[in-house]
Motif scaffolding. Structure first.
Motif, PDB file in Angstrom:
ATOM      1  N   SER A 171       0.826  -1.212   0.000  1.00 20.93           N
ATOM      2  CA  SER A 171       0.000   0.000   0.000  1.00 20.93           C
ATOM      3  C   SER A 171       0.855   1.254   0.000  1.00 20.93           C
ATOM      4  CB  SER A 171      -0.944  -0.007   1.204  1.00 20.93           C
ATOM      5  OG  SER A 171      -1.884  -1.060   1.103  1.00 20.93           O
ATOM      6  N   THR A 172       1.955   1.222   0.762  1.00 22.05           N
ATOM      7  CA  THR A 172       2.862   2.376   0.793  1.00 22.05           C
ATOM      8  C   THR A 172       3.455   2.635  -0.580  1.00 22.05           C
ATOM      9  OG1 THR A 172       3.426   1.983   3.109  1.00 22.05           O
ATOM     10  CG2 THR A 172       4.978   3.303   1.814  1.00 22.05           C
ATOM     11  N   LYS A 173       3.872   1.573  -1.260  1.00 20.72           N
ATOM     12  CA  LYS A 173       4.471   1.730  -2.583  1.00 20.72           C
ATOM     13  C   LYS A 173       3.453   2.270  -3.587  1.00 20.72           C
ATOM     14  CE  LYS A 173       8.083   0.681  -3.380  1.00 20.72           C
ATOM     15  NZ  LYS A 173       9.345   1.455  -3.333  1.00 20.72           N
ATOM     16  N   ILE A 174       2.234   1.787  -3.537  1.00 18.07           N
ATOM     17  CA  ILE A 174       1.195   2.277  -4.442  1.00 18.07           C
ATOM     18  C   ILE A 174       0.924   3.755  -4.183  1.00 18.07           C
ATOM     19  CG2 ILE A 174      -1.200   2.054  -5.154  1.00 18.07           C
ATOM     20  CD1 ILE A 174       0.632  -0.232  -6.083  1.00 18.07           C
ATOM     21  N   ASN A 175       0.901   4.151  -2.926  1.00 21.41           N
ATOM     22  CA  ASN A 175       0.699   5.568  -2.597  1.00 21.41           C
ATOM     23  C   ASN A 175       1.836   6.421  -3.147  1.00 21.41           C
ATOM     24  OD1 ASN A 175      -1.704   5.118  -1.244  1.00 21.41           O
ATOM     25  ND2 ASN A 175      -0.729   4.910   0.764  1.00 21.41           N
ATOM     26  N   GLN A 176       3.057   5.919  -3.064  1.00 21.15           N
ATOM     27  CA  GLN A 176       4.198   6.655  -3.614  1.00 21.15           C
ATOM     28  C   GLN A 176       4.072   6.810  -5.127  1.00 21.15           C
ATOM     29  OE1 GLN A 176       7.441   4.212  -2.273  1.00 21.15           O
ATOM     30  NE2 GLN A 176       7.560   5.187  -0.247  1.00 21.15           N
ATOM     31  N   LEU A 177       3.663   5.755  -5.795  1.00 19.29           N
ATOM     32  CA  LEU A 177       3.486   5.815  -7.250  1.00 19.29           C
ATOM     33  C   LEU A 177       2.404   6.827  -7.622  1.00 19.29           C
ATOM     34  CD1 LEU A 177       3.617   1.970  -7.879  1.00 19.29           C
ATOM     35  CD2 LEU A 177       5.267   3.620  -8.784  1.00 19.29           C
ATOM     36  N   THR A 178       1.339   6.860  -6.843  1.00 16.99           N
ATOM     37  CA  THR A 178       0.265   7.819  -7.099  1.00 16.99           C
ATOM     38  C   THR A 178       0.758   9.247  -6.898  1.00 16.99           C
ATOM     39  OG1 THR A 178      -1.387   6.204  -6.378  1.00 16.99           O
ATOM     40  CG2 THR A 178      -2.059   8.512  -6.426  1.00 16.99           C
ATOM     41  N   THR A 179       1.514   9.465  -5.840  1.00 12.80           N
ATOM     42  CA  THR A 179       2.056  10.800  -5.564  1.00 12.80           C
ATOM     43  C   THR A 179       2.939  11.287  -6.703  1.00 12.80           C
ATOM     44  OG1 THR A 179       2.006  10.427  -3.178  1.00 12.80           O
ATOM     45  CG2 THR A 179       3.497  12.148  -3.976  1.00 12.80           C
ATOM     46  N   ARG A 180       3.710  10.377  -7.308  1.00 17.40           N
ATOM     47  CA  ARG A 180       4.603  10.740  -8.417  1.00 17.40           C
ATOM     48  C   ARG A 180       3.898  10.706  -9.774  1.00 17.40           C
ATOM     49  NH1 ARG A 180       7.864  13.516  -5.379  1.00 17.40           N
ATOM     50  NH2 ARG A 180       9.027  12.243  -3.870  1.00 17.40           N
ATOM     51  N   GLN A 181       2.581  10.523  -9.765  1.00 21.02           N
ATOM     52  CA  GLN A 181       1.749  10.581 -10.974  1.00 21.02           C
ATOM     53  C   GLN A 181       2.180   9.558 -12.029  1.00 21.02           C
ATOM     54  OE1 GLN A 181       2.294  14.823 -11.798  1.00 21.02           O
ATOM     55  NE2 GLN A 181       0.237  15.203 -11.010  1.00 21.02           N
ATOM     56  N   MET A 182       2.477   8.357 -11.572  1.00 18.54           N
ATOM     57  CA  MET A 182       2.845   7.288 -12.491  1.00 18.54           C
ATOM     58  C   MET A 182       1.581   6.626 -13.052  1.00 18.54           C
ATOM     59  SD  MET A 182       6.072   7.294 -12.776  1.00 18.54           S
ATOM     60  CE  MET A 182       7.436   8.134 -11.945  1.00 18.54           C
ATOM     61  N   LYS A 183       1.507   6.550 -14.356  1.00 22.48           N
ATOM     62  CA  LYS A 183       0.360   5.909 -14.992  1.00 22.48           C
ATOM     63  C   LYS A 183       0.556   4.403 -15.135  1.00 22.48           C
ATOM     64  CE  LYS A 183      -2.471   5.742 -19.165  1.00 22.48           C
ATOM     65  NZ  LYS A 183      -2.692   6.245 -20.538  1.00 22.48           N
ATOM     66  N   ARG A 184       1.808   3.981 -15.289  1.00 23.31           N
ATOM     67  CA  ARG A 184       2.087   2.559 -15.526  1.00 23.31           C
ATOM     68  C   ARG A 184       3.348   2.144 -14.786  1.00 23.31           C
ATOM     69  NH1 ARG A 184       2.884   0.975 -21.634  1.00 23.31           N
ATOM     70  NH2 ARG A 184       0.654   1.529 -21.657  1.00 23.31           N
ATOM     71  N   VAL A 185       3.336   0.900 -14.287  1.00 27.99           N
ATOM     72  CA  VAL A 185       4.505   0.310 -13.641  1.00 27.99           C
ATOM     73  C   VAL A 185       4.901  -0.937 -14.415  1.00 27.99           C
ATOM     74  CG1 VAL A 185       5.397  -0.810 -11.580  1.00 27.99           C
ATOM     75  CG2 VAL A 185       3.873   1.142 -11.356  1.00 27.99           C
TER      76      VAL A 185
END
Length: 289
Positions: free
Chosen positions: A44-58
């Motif tokens: 969950s922490t990693k997903i929140n970080q990705l959202t904060t950095r506006q990542m569309k795809r991993v």
């Protein structure tokens, strides 16, 4: 066609010379790479970080001997956050043994995809492959054979892509247009025809100049534009002591913004920019203003 290509070249050259804002935000589709799946309690922490950095795809690297339930959980949480997940497969030795020879079935990346899809409804959004055949010693002694094996295993991935209806994305070095297959065709062109999207590992920190991002991507950008293929570019944030000029490690946000703005405002903008890798990008953002 000649007139069209000449016009594109002229437009691209002119655009690379135009000044662009160094700090202003430019619309950009952001993708990133995660090489090690987080532990369950950190997902969950990693997903929140990705959202904060506006990542569309991993592009999430798959350890084919690992626990598939973690990947299912990652996909589920990422989708709830509106983030796409492509499963990334990368092991050069899969080229010379073509994925399956001398390996237990569990280590076969093609079998892993099928087993995963049979076990869960949490489907990834695509398949990503980064095999880098030039890392093999055989590249120096029998390049033609390595290229042929490389094409065979990528074709096998493409077959799985078709069967599962999962788009296929490939990571390629920016210089693969200089390497030809047995038919004489540049490998980058062959790959763009095979895959749904190609990402050039165009690790540069400046846009203009003879060794800048515009120059090293020009050949493939022109081909992609004229054949309506999706092409994205990767930029590097990892510390590379031997080649510090190609990574943003130790550089400023202004330098990053300049490159991104010039790239996205050019006449041949990529479909996305891939920030490699996410942990290094996170550290870059924490340590810069």
């Amino acid at each position: 066609m000649k007139r069209f290509i000449v016009s594109l070249i002229c437009a691209a050259v002119v655009s690379s010379l135009l000044p662009v804002p160094s700090e202003a935000a430019t619309a950009v589709t952001r993708h990133t790479v995660i090489w090690s799946i987080p532990e369950a309690k950190q997902l969950s922490t990693k997903i929140n970080q990705l959202t904060t950095r506006q990542m569309k795809r991993v592009y999430l690297h798959v350890a084919v001997e690992g626990d598939r339930t973690l990947y299912r959980s990652f996909v589920e949480k990422a989708h709830l956050a509106g983030i796409e997940v492509y499963f990334l497969f990368g092991q050069p030795r899969w080229i010379t043994n073509e994925g399956t020879a001398n390996r237990p079935n569990v280590e076969d990346p093609l079998a892993w995809i099928n087993v995963y899809l049979q076990e869960t409804m949490e489907r990834p959004d695509g398949i990503s492959v980064d095999l880098e055949p030039y890392a093999l010693p055989e590249w120096e002694t029998d390049q033609a054979a390595v290229v042929a094996s490389y094409q065979r295993i990528l074709t096998a991935f493409q077959d799985v892509s078709d069967t599962t209806s999962l788009p296929l994305q490939l990571f390629l070095p920016f210089w693969f247009h200089t390497v030809s297959d047995a038919s004489g065709r540049p490998l980058s062109e062959w790959a763009m025809e095979l895959a749904d999207e190609v990402t050039l590992m165009s690790y540069r920190t400046v846009y203009g100049g003879g060794n800048g991002l515009a120059a090293i991507t020009m050949t493939d950008a022109l081909y992609a534009a004229s054949h309506q293929h999706r092409l994205s570019y990767a930029i590097e944030f990892t510390a590379l002591p031997e080649t510090p000029s190609i990574t943003f490690y130790g550089k400023t946000r202004t330098t990053l913004n300049q490159l991104v703005n010039q790239t996205m405002n050019s006449s041949l903008p990529p479909s996305a920019i891939v920030y490699h890798d996410f942990d290094a990008y996170q550290e870059f953002m924490r340590s810069t203003q």
